[in-house]
Scaffold this motif. Structure first.
Motif, PDB file in Angstrom:
ATOM      1  N   MET A  48       0.702  -1.452   0.061  1.00 28.81           N
ATOM      2  CA  MET A  48       0.044   0.125  -0.057  1.00 28.81           C
ATOM      3  C   MET A  48       1.117   1.288  -0.103  1.00 28.81           C
ATOM      4  O   MET A  48       1.540   1.384   0.826  1.00 28.81           O
ATOM      5  N   THR A  49       0.353   2.194  -0.907  1.00 27.48           N
ATOM      6  CA  THR A  49       1.308   3.556  -0.545  1.00 27.48           C
ATOM      7  C   THR A  49       0.132   4.172  -1.130  1.00 27.48           C
ATOM      8  O   THR A  49      -0.571   4.194  -1.529  1.00 27.48           O
ATOM      9  N   GLN A  83      -6.547  10.554   6.818  1.00 28.48           N
ATOM     10  CA  GLN A  83      -5.228  10.470   7.687  1.00 28.48           C
ATOM     11  C   GLN A  83      -4.548  11.799   7.372  1.00 28.48           C
ATOM     12  O   GLN A  83      -3.425  12.257   8.232  1.00 28.48           O
ATOM     13  N   PHE A 126       4.368  -3.434   4.714  1.00 25.81           N
ATOM     14  CA  PHE A 126       5.186  -2.399   5.149  1.00 25.81           C
ATOM     15  C   PHE A 126       6.372  -1.821   5.511  1.00 25.81           C
ATOM     16  O   PHE A 126       6.882  -2.438   5.376  1.00 25.81           O
ATOM     17  N   ASP A 162       7.939   3.672   8.547  1.00 23.64           N
ATOM     18  CA  ASP A 162       7.198   4.213   9.164  1.00 23.64           C
ATOM     19  C   ASP A 162       6.997   3.224  10.383  1.00 23.64           C
ATOM     20  O   ASP A 162       5.748   2.625  10.399  1.00 23.64           O
TER      21      ASP A 162
HETATM   22  C1  LIG Z   1      -0.556   2.433   4.268  1.00 23.15           C
HETATM   23  C2  LIG Z   1      -1.076   4.574   3.803  1.00 23.15           C
HETATM   24  C3  LIG Z   1      -0.424   3.836   2.196  1.00 23.15           C
HETATM   25  C4  LIG Z   1      -2.973   3.882   4.175  1.00 23.15           C
HETATM   26  O1  LIG Z   1      -2.365   5.528   3.232  1.00 23.15           O
HETATM   27  C5  LIG Z   1      -0.598   5.051   4.215  1.00 23.15           C
HETATM   28  O2  LIG Z   1       0.292   5.790   5.621  1.00 23.15           O
HETATM   29  C6  LIG Z   1       1.453   5.062   3.847  1.00 23.15           C
HETATM   30  O3  LIG Z   1       1.116   5.139   2.667  1.00 23.15           O
HETATM   31  O4  LIG Z   1       2.267   4.677   4.711  1.00 23.15           O
END
Ligand SMILES: CC(C)(CO)[C@@H](O)C(=O)[O-]
Ligand SMILES: Nc1ncnc2c1ncn2[C@@H]1O[C@H](COP(=O)(O)OP(=O)(O)OP(=O)(O)O)[C@@H](O)[C@H]1O
Ligand code: BAL
Length: 336
Positions: free
Chosen positions: A25-26, A61, A147, A151
């Motif tokens: 996911m990005t 977010q 992930f 982050d």
């Molecule tokens: C995980 C994510 C894609 C959720 O929008 C974002 O927080 C990111 O790019 O790290």
């Protein structure tokens, strides 16, 4: 390899499923850090599986006054980079596709861990992140999702959500990819002028200073473990009349006590670099420097043992950047 571009859930679900599906996911504006995640996803999916990259700048977010509107959007280049790194498909839905009923009324709450560090600086951020991650997991239905450790708090919270809410999906962490000079790759780096980028190097510089202080302490602790044996050897050499060798051994046995160090010394070493950068032109404005337990993101005490995370967030000009490094603390007097 050319990645297919999909923009609706219907297109995504129409794809025939084959083998293991791994999802990255990005928010787009893809760089080599994202490519590292996509390559790792390819490894997990294998040649017969499928790698899906999502590109979605999630309004939920971003807080008021943050960079939602200016966040870089480079979808064509993203599809090319994702394909080169081994993705089969890029899922880039619109805001309406993800939130057809407008702002969702039911959301995921990130809980206390979501209110610390990044959560304290960006109230509501992690509720927005977890809500969209949950939605994207439902939409893409992966076996594994990857992930970045860059982050670290987001990664810890995603793991926690998956465990607490029984998502039954494997969460895989990928180490931070850096520029040759240490700067962590980030889509927001493209906001930086050359002078701002020089100042921004203090983020990774501070983490490396903390890491080096930690390594020096570990070496001292190892030396301290040898001290009783070294004292005994010095005394034996004295008795044999080997005065020069005995003097050397006595000197080695005077190793400084490592107990003056620990987490406080690591924080202090990192802090020095950030204080210097605060006087640079343009200056760095520190948001936080923290040495935390990655299971809950609370500050660790001097007697902490195990994996910790040294984390930093700072603003240079109008750009806010984050970075972190994992550090392992062994019990004093024992190897880690
Ligand atoms: C995980 C994510 C894609 C959720 O929008 C974002 O927080 C990111 O790019 O790290
Ligand atoms: N340098 C990096 N090394 C490894 N993973 C990374 C790196 N940068 C981003 N990621 C990971 O890529 C995924 C998508 O992140 P995102 O699209 O927000 O990129 P970003 O470069 O962190 O952007 P931003 O500058 O907005 O924080 C996240 O899991 C993130 O941790
Ligand atoms: N990479 C974290 C996403 C954000 O900053 O909103």
């Amino acid at each position: 390899m050319t990645a297919a571009l999909l923009s609706t859930a219907t297109e995504l679900h129409a794809r025939e499923r084959r083998g293991r599906r791994a999802v990255v996911m990005t928010m787009g504006a893809l760089h080599e850090g994202h490519a590292t995640l996509i390559r790792a996803a390819r490894e997990i999916a294998g040649p017969h599986g499928e790698v899906v990259v999502t590109v979605f700048v999630n309004p939920l977010q971003f807080g008021a006054g943050e960079d939602l509107d200016r966040y870089p959007r480079t979808l064509d280049a993203d599809v090319r980079l994702a394909g080169r790194a081994g993705a089969d498909a890029v899922f880039a839905p619109s805001v309406d596709e993800v939130y057809p009923g407008g702002d969702p009324q039911v959301r995921i709450s990130a809980g206390p861990m979501g209110e610390r560090l990044e959560g304290a600086s960006r109230p509501g951020h992690f509720d927005g992140v977890l809500t969209v991650v949950a939605k994207l997991l439902h939409l893409t239905r992966p076996d594994a999702a990857l992930f970045g450790q860059k982050d670290a708090q987001q990664l810890a919270l995603v793991r926690r959500m998956v465990r607490d809410l029984n998502f039954g999906i494997e969460i895989v962490a990928v180490p931070t990819a850096r520029e040759a000079d240490g700067l962590a790759l980030s889509s927001r780096n493209r906001y930086l002028s050359a002078a701002e980028r020089r100042t921004a190097l203090a983020l990774s510089g501070a983490l490396f200073a903390g890491r080096d202080r930690h390594a020096a302490q570990q070496a001292l602790a190892a030396r301290a473990r040898e001290v009783p044996a070294t004292h005994a050897r010095a005394e034996a050499l004295d008795r044999l009349g080997e005065s020069r060798a005995a003097a050397d051994a006595h000197a080695v046995a005077q190793a400084p006590d490592p107990r003056g160090g620990g987490p406080a010394a690591v924080r202090a070493a990192a802090r020095l670099v950030l204080d210097d950068a605060a006087r640079a032109v343009p200056p760095l404005e520190l948001d936080y420097l923290a040495l935390v337990d990655p299971s809950d993101f609370t500050e660790i005490g001097e007697d902490f043992t195990g994996e910790a995370v040294l984390a930093v967030a700072a603003r240079v000009g109008t750009t806010r950047l984050i970075d972190n490094l994992p550090l392992t603390f062994g019990p004093l007097g024992a190897a880690s």
